[in-house]
Design a protein around this motif. Structure first.
Motif, mmCIF file in Angstrom:
data_model
loop_
_atom_site.group_PDB
_atom_site.id
_atom_site.type_symbol
_atom_site.label_atom_id
_atom_site.label_comp_id
_atom_site.label_asym_id
_atom_site.label_seq_id
_atom_site.Cartn_x
_atom_site.Cartn_y
_atom_site.Cartn_z
ATOM 1 N N ARG A 166 0.811 -1.431 0.091
ATOM 2 C CA ARG A 166 0.323 -0.163 -0.043
ATOM 3 C C ARG A 166 0.744 1.151 0.092
ATOM 4 O O ARG A 166 2.170 1.121 0.480
ATOM 5 C CB ARG A 166 -1.023 0.182 1.131
ATOM 6 C CG ARG A 166 -0.105 0.375 2.267
ATOM 7 C CD ARG A 166 -1.152 0.236 3.906
ATOM 8 N NE ARG A 166 -0.845 0.509 4.865
ATOM 9 C CZ ARG A 166 -0.148 1.225 5.511
ATOM 10 N NH1 ARG A 166 -0.338 2.347 4.909
ATOM 11 N NH2 ARG A 166 0.295 1.354 6.522
ATOM 12 N N GLU A 167 0.406 2.503 -0.320
ATOM 13 C CA GLU A 167 1.014 3.165 -0.607
ATOM 14 C C GLU A 167 1.793 3.960 1.400
ATOM 15 O O GLU A 167 0.431 4.239 2.284
ATOM 16 C CB GLU A 167 0.862 5.027 -0.785
ATOM 17 C CG GLU A 167 1.227 6.565 -1.282
ATOM 18 C CD GLU A 167 0.316 6.455 -2.655
ATOM 19 O OE1 GLU A 167 0.975 8.079 -2.964
ATOM 20 O OE2 GLU A 167 -0.785 6.937 -2.268
ATOM 21 N N ARG A 168 2.635 3.850 1.431
ATOM 22 C CA ARG A 168 3.419 4.356 2.791
ATOM 23 C C ARG A 168 4.760 5.963 2.741
ATOM 24 O O ARG A 168 4.847 6.046 1.705
ATOM 25 C CB ARG A 168 4.060 3.353 3.303
ATOM 26 C CG ARG A 168 3.059 2.666 3.545
ATOM 27 C CD ARG A 168 3.780 0.915 4.608
ATOM 28 N NE ARG A 168 3.387 -0.120 4.637
ATOM 29 C CZ ARG A 168 2.633 -0.780 4.016
ATOM 30 N NH1 ARG A 168 3.470 -1.535 2.993
ATOM 31 N NH2 ARG A 168 1.886 -1.849 4.441
ATOM 32 N N GLU A 169 4.534 6.297 3.225
ATOM 33 C CA GLU A 169 5.429 7.170 3.659
ATOM 34 C C GLU A 169 6.991 6.653 4.326
ATOM 35 O O GLU A 169 6.680 6.180 5.415
ATOM 36 C CB GLU A 169 4.596 8.678 5.012
ATOM 37 C CG GLU A 169 3.429 9.650 4.227
ATOM 38 C CD GLU A 169 4.003 10.381 2.846
ATOM 39 O OE1 GLU A 169 5.013 10.689 3.405
ATOM 40 O OE2 GLU A 169 2.804 10.027 2.567
ATOM 41 N N GLU A 183 9.196 2.844 7.075
ATOM 42 C CA GLU A 183 8.180 3.813 7.432
ATOM 43 C C GLU A 183 8.233 4.746 8.401
ATOM 44 O O GLU A 183 8.763 4.603 9.237
ATOM 45 C CB GLU A 183 6.543 2.927 7.028
ATOM 46 C CG GLU A 183 5.727 3.217 7.452
ATOM 47 C CD GLU A 183 4.428 2.474 8.080
ATOM 48 O OE1 GLU A 183 2.843 2.781 7.811
ATOM 49 O OE2 GLU A 183 4.537 1.189 8.008
ATOM 50 N N ALA A 214 10.130 12.828 4.365
ATOM 51 C CA ALA A 214 9.763 11.359 3.700
ATOM 52 C C ALA A 214 9.395 11.533 2.236
ATOM 53 O O ALA A 214 9.184 12.210 1.918
ATOM 54 C CB ALA A 214 8.438 11.246 4.598
ATOM 55 N N LYS A 215 9.374 10.041 1.732
ATOM 56 C CA LYS A 215 8.151 10.646 0.627
ATOM 57 C C LYS A 215 6.897 8.903 0.229
ATOM 58 O O LYS A 215 7.044 8.189 0.822
ATOM 59 C CB LYS A 215 9.165 10.234 -0.644
ATOM 60 C CG LYS A 215 10.381 9.335 -0.780
ATOM 61 C CD LYS A 215 11.115 8.796 -1.526
ATOM 62 C CE LYS A 215 12.290 7.305 -0.910
ATOM 63 N NZ LYS A 215 13.604 8.155 -1.984
ATOM 64 N N SER A 216 6.207 9.314 -0.517
ATOM 65 C CA SER A 216 5.174 8.708 -0.462
ATOM 66 C C SER A 216 5.429 7.512 -1.605
ATOM 67 O O SER A 216 5.661 8.082 -2.841
ATOM 68 C CB SER A 216 3.573 9.288 -0.302
ATOM 69 O OG SER A 216 2.953 8.117 -0.998
ATOM 70 N N TRP A 218 4.576 3.063 -3.089
ATOM 71 C CA TRP A 218 4.069 1.370 -2.796
ATOM 72 C C TRP A 218 4.732 0.976 -1.931
ATOM 73 O O TRP A 218 5.729 0.362 -2.740
ATOM 74 C CB TRP A 218 3.244 1.749 -3.831
ATOM 75 C CG TRP A 218 1.847 2.688 -4.295
ATOM 76 C CD1 TRP A 218 1.842 3.060 -4.513
ATOM 77 C CD2 TRP A 218 0.346 1.128 -3.529
ATOM 78 N NE1 TRP A 218 0.548 3.564 -4.537
ATOM 79 C CE2 TRP A 218 -0.094 2.704 -4.308
ATOM 80 C CE3 TRP A 218 0.259 1.019 -3.113
ATOM 81 C CZ2 TRP A 218 -1.669 2.396 -3.512
ATOM 82 C CZ3 TRP A 218 -0.677 0.257 -2.599
ATOM 83 C CH2 TRP A 218 -1.976 0.980 -3.264
ATOM 84 N N GLU A 220 9.908 -1.420 -2.028
ATOM 85 C CA GLU A 220 8.861 -0.701 -2.543
ATOM 86 C C GLU A 220 8.566 -2.282 -3.345
ATOM 87 O O GLU A 220 8.838 -2.967 -4.140
ATOM 88 C CB GLU A 220 10.173 -0.272 -3.978
ATOM 89 C CG GLU A 220 9.147 0.389 -4.879
ATOM 90 C CD GLU A 220 10.018 1.736 -5.513
ATOM 91 O OE1 GLU A 220 9.224 2.442 -6.717
ATOM 92 O OE2 GLU A 220 11.097 1.543 -5.930
#
Length: 300
Positions: free
Chosen positions: A210-213, A223, A236-238, A240, A256
């Motif tokens: 899922r999409e995580r920071e 994370e 941080a970057k968003s 998957w 990733e």
């Protein structure tokens, strides 16, 4: 006469069930070490099959470092309740409070889990402990026998192990000695995921993408959460991502990935060449011998 040939997964399943039944037949008081991660879940699922329709004839034990993902703890509790097994929790934070162990400066609680585990095994009189280690994970684990003997100090000698010819296992121990048992020794990460998909098992949602920071540290993605907050100068970057293994939240990285279903995970794992511990466990990057040193001291 038509011969019956078991599939790869069913052959591994049958071998693991045989090992578990052998332990119950030979040992006085076994316990299954259960973290709520994928390997211990497969192991518990196999135990339920091994002794059905009766209940599993031994408790499960979690060495709780206090740094667990909450979803992993929730999954642990659901499995224990569903199967009606006794859950024993050996707490590292409680052991720190009473002075049994001291915090490590690097933030890892892997090494200090060992005294907590050994104390709990002695307190409850457990003489055999099932662990979810697999030989494909890491060099030290590849040296383990299925029945791995521990002396009366809980220590492991990789140069002094018992032969296991024709799948015959020697469970003889003297007072104070014990064994670790690894029913998943011959499984690979791909076998584990293929079996999880085939049996449709309940897992922590961390294992699916899922999409995580996230923040990148030392080439790994962590994370951003209460255990791994951003440091000064970090951004941080968003992305998957998903987790291939779920150790302590402050030292376990994600990868990733867009694998959002069990089928996707199986296909992804089939294509990778780096083990899950090598890719995502910061505490295993201390040295080449980090795991073996811990195992000699009594680690799982």
């Amino acid at each position: 006469m038509k011969s019956h040939v078991l599939s790869q997964l069913r052959s591994l399943e049958a071998e693991s069930i045989h090992i578990m039944r052998e332990v119950v037949a030979e040992m006085q008081r076994p316990v299954l070490l259960f973290s709520g991660g994928k390997d211990s879940i497969v192991m518990l699922h196999l135990a339920a099959k091994a002794f059905a329709p009766a209940r599993i004839p031994f408790p499960i034990m979690h060495v709780d470092t206090g740094l667990n993902f909450q979803t992993v703890l929730d999954t642990r509790d659901r499995w224990a309740e569903r199967l009606g097994v006794q859950l024993v929790v050996a707490s590292v934070p409680e052991a720190i409070d009473r002075g049994l162990v001291q915090e490590e400066p690097n933030g890892s609680r892997n090494r200090i889990q060992t005294p907590v585990l050994l104390e709990a095994l002695e307190k409850h009189g457990f003489d055999a402990a099932f662990g979810g280690g697999r030989r494909d994970e890491e060099k030290a684990r590849a040296k383990e026998r299925v029945f791995s003997f521990r002396d009366d100090f809980g220590q492991w000698d990789p140069k002094n192990q018992r032969p296991e010819i024709w799948n015959l296992y020697n469970g003889r121990v003297h007072q104070g000695e014990s064994i670790r048992v690894f029913p998943l020794s011959n499984w690979t990460e791909l076998d584990i995921w293929s079996y999880i998909e085939a049996e449709d098992m309940d897992l922590p949602d961390l294992y699916l993408a899922r999409e995580r920071e996230v923040v990148e540290r030392n080439g790994m993605l962590y994370e951003v959460n209460e255990f791994t907050p951003l440091k000064d100068g970090e951004t941080a970057k968003s992305m998957w991502t998903r987790y291939r293994t779920v150790g302590d939240a402050n030292l376990t990285a994600c990868v990733e990935s867009t694998a959002g279903t069990l089928r996707d995970v199986v296909e992804e794992v089939a294509a990778v060449r780096l083990t899950e511990r090598g890719a995502t466990r910061g505490d295993d990057k201390v040295s080449e011998a980090a795991m073996e040193d811990r195992k000699k001291e009594g680690y799982f």
